[in-house]
Design an enzyme around this catalytic site. Sequence first.
Site, PDB file in Angstrom:
ATOM      1  N   GLU A  18      -0.702  -1.452   1.583  1.00  0.00           N
ATOM      2  CA  GLU A  18      -1.162  -2.461   0.625  1.00  0.00           C
ATOM      3  C   GLU A  18      -1.233  -3.860   1.247  1.00  0.00           C
ATOM      4  OE1 GLU A  18      -0.533  -3.759  -4.005  1.00  0.00           O
ATOM      5  OE2 GLU A  18       1.198  -3.655  -2.703  1.00  0.00           O
ATOM      6  N   GLU A  38       3.996   0.149 -12.150  1.00  0.00           N
ATOM      7  CA  GLU A  38       4.546  -0.331 -10.877  1.00  0.00           C
ATOM      8  C   GLU A  38       5.647  -1.358 -11.112  1.00  0.00           C
ATOM      9  OE1 GLU A  38       3.285  -2.598  -6.720  1.00  0.00           O
ATOM     10  OE2 GLU A  38       1.790  -2.359  -8.302  1.00  0.00           O
TER      11      GLU A  38
END
Length: 275
Positions: A247, A148
């Site tokens: 998220e 990520e």
Amino acid sequence: MKTGMFTCGHQRLPIEHAFRDASELGYDGIEIWGGRPHAFAPDLKAGGIKQIKALAQTYQMPIIGYTPETNGYPYNMMLGDEHMRRESLDMIKLAMDMAKEMNAGYTLISAAHAGYLTPPNVIWGRLAENLSELCEYAENIGMDLILEPLTPYESNVVCNANDVLHALALVPSPRLFSMVDICAPYVQAEPVMSYFDKLGDKLRHLHIVDSDGASDTHYIPGEGKMPLRELMRDIIDRGYEGYCTVELVTMYMNEPRLYARQALERFRALLPEDE
């Protein structure tokens, strides 16, 4: 468009609350945060994995991915001496083992801050060494590893699409993929869709949030400045069929269920009616 709940926001409640809420609120899957008290990899290895597998079965909730905490507290593969680096890599390998056992679709990691005094050649050399070892392990056990990119407020290693391309070129593993947390490009004036253009089939996952454009704060859709409705239409038009994890991290921990409901409703309102 398939949605995932991130369990980090439930960390002050039993992890069963996260599975229950994901199921009752209508999320399609769950992304497991690998920090204490919920799903820290050594705790899972010591027996906690049984609870995670049982909860997934009880609530019929697919575990879309496992995200061990790798941003520096206490594990950061990019900073510290060899003992610290080795400890971080061993933890990530254990996390991949646990992800495999819980039938997670991937293990997601990041390259956290490498320190202000570390020169670029050392940063990239260390990243290449780390990823090479981790990818070899991922290939051996059959686990996809997702790297990520972070915001520049969080890291000085992999922060944009070109950094991802560099990392993928350094370690061309069939098990190494990337993703985009849409906050990261937005705060750098980088087009989100450039990730789709540059990464192609190496773009494996999305984290959907809203952003103020000036920090790494993750907001519920509609609370920031991003043109999310238009962005989601472009993402759909590209044919993206993976999960979108909404998220929510630590900003909404006081009422994780309420905000998870609100976030999902707002996210769905961004989508065309036929999605």
